[in-house]
Design an enzyme around this catalytic site. Sequence first.
Site, short mmCIF file in Angstrom:
data_model
loop_
_atom_site.label_atom_id
_atom_site.label_comp_id
_atom_site.label_asym_id
_atom_site.label_seq_id
_atom_site.Cartn_x
_atom_site.Cartn_y
_atom_site.Cartn_z
N LYS A 80 6.28 -46.72 -19.84
CA LYS A 80 5.16 -46.07 -19.15
C LYS A 80 4.51 -45.07 -20.10
CE LYS A 80 5.65 -41.96 -17.57
NZ LYS A 80 5.83 -40.71 -16.90
N ASP A 92 9.87 -48.61 -15.19
CA ASP A 92 9.75 -47.34 -14.48
C ASP A 92 11.17 -46.85 -14.37
OD1 ASP A 92 9.87 -45.40 -12.38
OD2 ASP A 92 7.81 -45.95 -11.92
N HIS A 93 11.50 -45.82 -15.13
CA HIS A 93 12.93 -45.51 -15.26
C HIS A 93 13.56 -45.06 -13.94
CE1 HIS A 93 11.74 -41.25 -15.71
NE2 HIS A 93 12.98 -40.95 -15.43
N LYS A 113 17.66 -45.89 -11.70
CA LYS A 113 18.61 -44.93 -11.12
C LYS A 113 19.39 -45.61 -9.99
CE LYS A 113 15.62 -40.93 -12.03
NZ LYS A 113 16.30 -40.19 -13.07
N GLU A 126 10.86 -30.35 -10.25
CA GLU A 126 11.52 -30.06 -11.52
C GLU A 126 11.50 -28.57 -11.80
OE1 GLU A 126 11.08 -33.43 -14.55
OE2 GLU A 126 9.06 -33.09 -13.83
N ASP A 135 1.76 -38.62 -13.92
CA ASP A 135 3.06 -38.57 -14.57
C ASP A 135 4.20 -38.91 -13.62
OD1 ASP A 135 4.61 -37.89 -16.92
OD2 ASP A 135 5.29 -36.12 -15.81
N HIS A 185 6.68 -43.23 -10.38
CA HIS A 185 8.02 -43.05 -9.81
C HIS A 185 7.99 -42.90 -8.28
CE1 HIS A 185 8.78 -42.59 -13.94
NE2 HIS A 185 8.60 -41.28 -14.05
N LYS A 195 6.19 -29.20 -11.72
CA LYS A 195 7.03 -28.63 -12.79
C LYS A 195 7.13 -27.13 -12.60
CE LYS A 195 6.56 -32.09 -16.36
NZ LYS A 195 7.85 -32.75 -16.19
C1 BG6 Z 1 8.99 -38.87 -16.79
C2 BG6 Z 1 7.91 -37.86 -16.85
O1 BG6 Z 1 8.49 -40.13 -16.47
O2 BG6 Z 1 9.92 -38.50 -15.78
C3 BG6 Z 1 8.45 -36.46 -17.09
O3 BG6 Z 1 7.01 -38.20 -17.89
C4 BG6 Z 1 9.50 -36.14 -16.07
O4 BG6 Z 1 7.43 -35.49 -17.06
C5 BG6 Z 1 10.53 -37.23 -16.01
O5 BG6 Z 1 10.11 -34.90 -16.43
C6 BG6 Z 1 11.50 -37.01 -14.88
O6 BG6 Z 1 12.51 -37.93 -14.98
P1 BG6 Z 1 13.92 -37.62 -14.34
O7 BG6 Z 1 14.69 -38.87 -14.53
O8 BG6 Z 1 14.47 -36.43 -15.06
O9 BG6 Z 1 13.63 -37.30 -12.91
#
Ligand code: BG6
Length: 654
Positions: A171, A200-201, A205, A239, A258, A263, A365
């Site tokens: 992404k 999409d990481h 999870k 966050e 973002d 996500h 954030k």
């Molecule tokens: C990323 C964003 O895709 O996901 C970051 O670019 C964000 O800004 C991050 O901090 C959050 O990932 P996770 O896995 O820590 O929730």
Amino acid sequence: MTDSTRMFSSAAVESQGGADPSKPCIMLIFGASGDLTKRLLVPALYNLACDGLLSDNFAVLGSAITQVDTDEFRASMSKDIKEFHTRNQFDDAVWGKLVNRFHYQAASFDSVEDFKVLRQKVEVLDKEMGADGNILIYFATAPSFFGLICENLSKAGFKEGKGWRRIVCEKPFGTDTESARVLNAAVTKHWDESQIFRVDHYLGKETVQNLLAFRFSNGMFEPLWNKNFIDNIQFNVCEEVDVGSRGGYYDKSGVLRDMMQNHMFQMLAYLCMEPPASFEPDAVRNEKSKLLSSVRVYKPEDVACNFVRGQYGSAFNDEGAMIKPGYREAQDVDPKSTTETFAAGKLHIDNWRWEGVPIYLRSGKALWKRGTEIVVEFKKAPEAIFKGTAVKKLAPNRLVFHIQPYQGIELLFQAKVPGPTMSLQKVDMHFSYGDAFKASRYTGYEVMIYACTNNDATLFSRGDLVMEAWKIAQPILDYWKKTPAPDFPNYARGTWGPKAANELIARDGRRWFEVVTPDVLERLPLFRGADALLLKAIIMSLNSKAVEAGEVIIYKGDMANEMYLICSGEVEVLDGAGDVIKTLKDGDYFGEIGLLISSPRTATIRAKSLTDLYVLEKTDFSRILREYPQFADSMLKVAKDRYDLTILLDQLIG
Ligand code: BG6
């Protein structure tokens, strides 16, 4: 407190024993000298290797513009893995074997000649490793290079030869509808959709994947999963970290692009989609796409009343000195930036299942705490039956999916407090990953790499899905572009975001459900290092209370009988003369001495704005200590050591 005694451990599940290793392939990584490779991809490969899930017929060919050789690449990966691995213990033998399968070849993305060299290298490695001609090509670069890399891969003959080819794209997939369309076109010009794996990481999870497992493996909830029983759903992705050194990227992005467009919309789709016919990748992705296409696409005027945004400002100490800079002061950020670092909004899903159920989203954030939670709030039971008892108001049942850092599921309901009268107390049933499964933290990328070698695209976004998600986000982006927020920065670091976010949900007669986790309570000196059982009992006894601006919460001289935790809003501490001596905000607390001893309050506290509080009554605290007498002694000690209060056991638990 050890991890295993926490309410929820932040550990993920160890791989399933007995699973077959990944399929043979050569993994060609573009952008191998970058952050993603060292922080996530290599640790993920290492985890797979540790768990016996990485094929022996596997090697990595790293590539980037950086001019290093294989030995230097291996040396730098060996250094980085020590910092970024996620195992409890580092296994030198496994790493030694893995790192010997890492190779490097510098290449310029615009040079076909360089790509031809890469092609030859891959062929040599393929023969050496017996990888059946399979190539997994990972784009760990900025998306602006995807098209060029695809072009040169084709020209250099990567499409030819035996075995499969799969392209993994990181992404962000586009920055708006048009750029996503162009990017899709640039990639699909060379590769079939079935060969493209968009990452999409969040889908990597365990807790996100479990949304589907939970919904479709349990008969109990699905009949309730609709507008007849569910009042609203809240998605929180909050966050504590700020933008850090990513200002260059972030300032062009903002939280909507973002976090939300990708996500959060992915989680929304998992939570709300119809049951697929099977877990076949396209069966699942068809349902996701259908769901996203049912989300109402806003007109500009809808955006104005359904979405709010924020940008964090500096943090100051009590003396007014700046202790942490705001967003506009961050590295590589425009000092007049209008990029949002926070957004909250309401979506509607216009289909039979969800008509009229508001879906609230909130992400930002530099907030009060880190936590990703999905709260499914059921319709409340009627109070009528409790007429004539001490019960005045019933809370709705809530099902909370703790995605991270706590990982688990919690069902909140009410139960009778033991005793002769009818009074209720919030209780919960919870499942914690850390307790239920052997724990070893994963990065989330293991399952992605593994699934890709197995041609399982379930966890990856399809082109149409990406476009559906942009369709929802686009009008919001357009409206915000046209009407830049005049009040930025509009929230202080370490708070729950701008007031407008509370007002947004309050207009519907609802409020954000703030998940208080043990680590939040542990910020109070009173509870620092307390046992998980005690913290849990306290969390269950917190009652929420909203106070209007100007309302006095505590009067100086009143007997102290409760403690307060501020969820959102601001309160002023006034001295005897009525002067403000301090302002407290989200995440701050006051009055905790009232839990230890009933003594007169030493200051008056007044709400400066609409404030949401959690209240812990001394009667509840005493009851908890009577129920868990093993903690009472340590509380006496805390009173003495941290508050210089000598109190008797009877005062504490009486
Ligand atoms: C990323 C964003 O895709 O996901 C970051 O670019 C964000 O800004 C991050 O901090 C959050 O990932 P996770 O896995 O820590 O929730």
